[in-house]
Write an enzyme that holds these catalytic residues in place. Structure first.
Site, PDB file in Angstrom:
ATOM      1  N   LYS A  35      -2.031   6.858   3.993  1.00 38.30           N
ATOM      2  CA  LYS A  35      -1.628   8.250   3.759  1.00 38.30           C
ATOM      3  C   LYS A  35      -1.755   8.547   2.268  1.00 38.30           C
ATOM      4  O   LYS A  35      -0.949   8.098   1.461  1.00 38.30           O
ATOM      5  CB  LYS A  35      -0.193   8.501   4.215  1.00 38.30           C
ATOM      6  CG  LYS A  35       0.278   9.927   3.967  1.00 38.30           C
ATOM      7  CD  LYS A  35       1.696  10.123   4.506  1.00 38.30           C
ATOM      8  CE  LYS A  35       2.166  11.546   4.247  1.00 38.30           C
ATOM      9  NZ  LYS A  35       2.541  11.747   2.833  1.00 38.30           N
TER      10      LYS A  35
ATOM     11  N   ASP B 234      -4.321  -2.812  -8.303  1.00 37.53           N
ATOM     12  CA  ASP B 234      -5.421  -2.416  -9.180  1.00 37.53           C
ATOM     13  C   ASP B 234      -5.202  -2.879 -10.616  1.00 37.53           C
ATOM     14  O   ASP B 234      -6.167  -3.120 -11.352  1.00 37.53           O
ATOM     15  CB  ASP B 234      -5.605  -0.900  -9.149  1.00 37.53           C
ATOM     16  CG  ASP B 234      -6.282  -0.420  -7.871  1.00 37.53           C
ATOM     17  OD1 ASP B 234      -6.552  -1.262  -6.989  1.00 37.53           O
ATOM     18  OD2 ASP B 234      -6.534   0.794  -7.742  1.00 37.53           O
TER      19      ASP B 234
ATOM     20  N   SER C 157       2.398   5.720   2.222  1.00 40.67           N
ATOM     21  CA  SER C 157       2.622   6.737   1.218  1.00 40.67           C
ATOM     22  C   SER C 157       3.134   6.178  -0.104  1.00 40.67           C
ATOM     23  O   SER C 157       2.381   5.582  -0.852  1.00 40.67           O
ATOM     24  CB  SER C 157       3.568   7.784   1.796  1.00 40.67           C
ATOM     25  OG  SER C 157       3.289   9.045   1.258  1.00 40.67           O
TER      26      SER C 157
END
Length: 432
Positions: A346, A332, A321
């Protein structure tokens, strides 16, 4: 945190893999139905049933409610008679199960109190971590928390707790011992303690409100390079300020690189993960959330980074999470090297509501996507460098937690190797 005692208290945005949490905005409910029906619900277990139904009806991420007729569900729930709150709680849980969403769940008052304690990052107690020692089978102090009553009283790692008030701890589970030691702020607890160098002695501790440490850190010399090692256990309400302190102190001590350990971190508060990401990122998107109507919200870095040194992030299948939001943003944006195994997967955001009788409700309200637009549901964050620990390594690290983040920890060792290469590459060439 007294705001949790308010009726229909506060909406909380959370990203725990197995829990939930933090304050964001006031929840106001407009009851559905006639004035006569509303009057009938007052002071009745049905009031909680209807509160739950209304919140889900308004906020749940799936507008089809998993193909469940949610209006018919309300009629069914309110047609029943409940002789106790527990009967109403059971009916609510049955109704929520139809959504087939493990993160939309009802919490009785005791469970909700435990949740708010966890996510607030605070507790009322004496401030020490306990374990059931595998060799002695005694309740043992792992460590006292800094500035806590236990620390001030001189309790030490390895001290055995033989008695808590009038209860002997022989055969007691560590959870039971912890429950007995916790209590209302300002009250006292008496402990009989055994220390190998001193024998048995008694100590009386006054319980205080204690800030729990979500961040542990130190500095290590690795091949002539100073590496700052930071372990983040959860994204509680104090996690961001503790992280800022750790980064600042390690930077002041001249670290050349950082290892951020998110292994086993189940997640926590959305805004804690965003705040921490901004400490490492100067620019770029952090995460995008999308609600059931397609409305999206983008969270971005804001040129407030406080660390520019090379960074490696350690993850495993239990990094969930909020941990995945942070590691996904750093990956990224090419700010960090992610090392370990794929994370939990999640990609959902929950709101957490306190209900009028002290119980609570967590409701999935949005999906989230990494900066590259990746939906990590059931997949997790894929590490840049995959390391699958052997069964023996897992057993060894579990039995000896002090080896975590050392050269005997394969993930940490690989992170250091990667960071040393980056540090060396960044050094200016000597002029001949």
């Amino acid at each position: 945190m007294n705001q949790y005692s308010k009726r229909n208290s506060l909406l909380q945005i959370a990203l725990f893999g197995g829990a939930f949490a933090a304050t964001a905005a006031l929840t106001l409910l407009t009851p559905v139905g006639s004035r006569a029906v509303r009057a009938q619900l007052q002071n009745s277990p049905k009031a909680i049933v209807d509160e739950v139904w209304q919140i889900v009806n308004r906020d749940y991420v799936d507008g089809s409610f998993n193909q469940v007729d949610w209006e018919a569900t309300r009629t069914e729930l309110l047609s029943q008679e409940y002789s106790s709150p527990e009967q109403a709680y059971a009916a609510v849980r049955v109704a929520l199960a139809k959504l087939d969403d493990p993160y939309t769940r009802f919490l009785d008052p005791e469970q909700f109190e435990e949740l708010t304690t966890q996510t607030s990052g605070e507790m009322s107690g004496v401030g020490m971590r306990l374990e059931l020692n595998a060799e002695t089978q005694k309740i043992t102090v792992v460590e006292p928390i800094e500035n806590s009553p236990a620390k001030k009283a001189g309790l030490q790692s390895g001290d055995q707790i033989l008695q808590i008030d009038d209860r002997l701890t022989e055969g007691m589970k560590v959870e039971e011992a912890a429950q007995l030691i916790r209590g209302k702020e300002g009250t006292e607890v008496s402990l009989r303690v055994y220390r190998s160098t001193q024998g048995e002695f008694d100590v009386v501790l006054k319980r205080e409100r204690i800030e729990l440490q979500a961040v542990q850190y130190n500095i290590r010399a690795e091949g002539g390079t100073n590496v700052g090692y930071i372990q983040l256990s959860e994204f509680s309400s104090h996690a961001a300020e503790q992280m800022r302190h750790a980064i600042g102190e390690l930077s002041d001590r001249g670290v050349d690189a950082f290892v951020l350990d998110l292994r086993g971190n189940p997640g926590g508060l959305l805004y804690a993960s965003i705040d921490i990401a901004r400490m490492w990122l100067d620019s770029g998107e952090i995460v995008r959330t999308v609600d059931r109507n397609g409305g999206s919200q983008d969270f971005r870095a804001n040129r407030s980074a406080i660390a520019q040194q090379p960074l490696a992030v350690l993850v495993d299948k239990n990094s969930a999470s909020a941990s995945e939001i942070l590691s996904g943003a750093l990956k990224d944006n090419r700010r960090a090297t992610i090392i370990g195994t794929s994370t939990f997967g999640k990609a959902l955001v929950q709101s957490v509501h306190s209900l009028s009788d002290g119980s609570g409700l967590t409701v999935t309200i949005a999906h989230y996507y990494t900066p590259n637009g990746t939906d990590i549901s059931q997949l997790g964050i894929t590490p840049d460098i995959a390391i699958d620990l052997s069964t023996e390594d897992k057993r060894r690290l579990a039995a000896n937690p002090q080896l975590r983040g050392t050269s005997d920890d394969p993930c940490y060792a690989r992170a250091v190797a990667s960071l040393l290469a980056q540090v060396q590459q960044a050094k200016p060439l000597a002029i001949q």
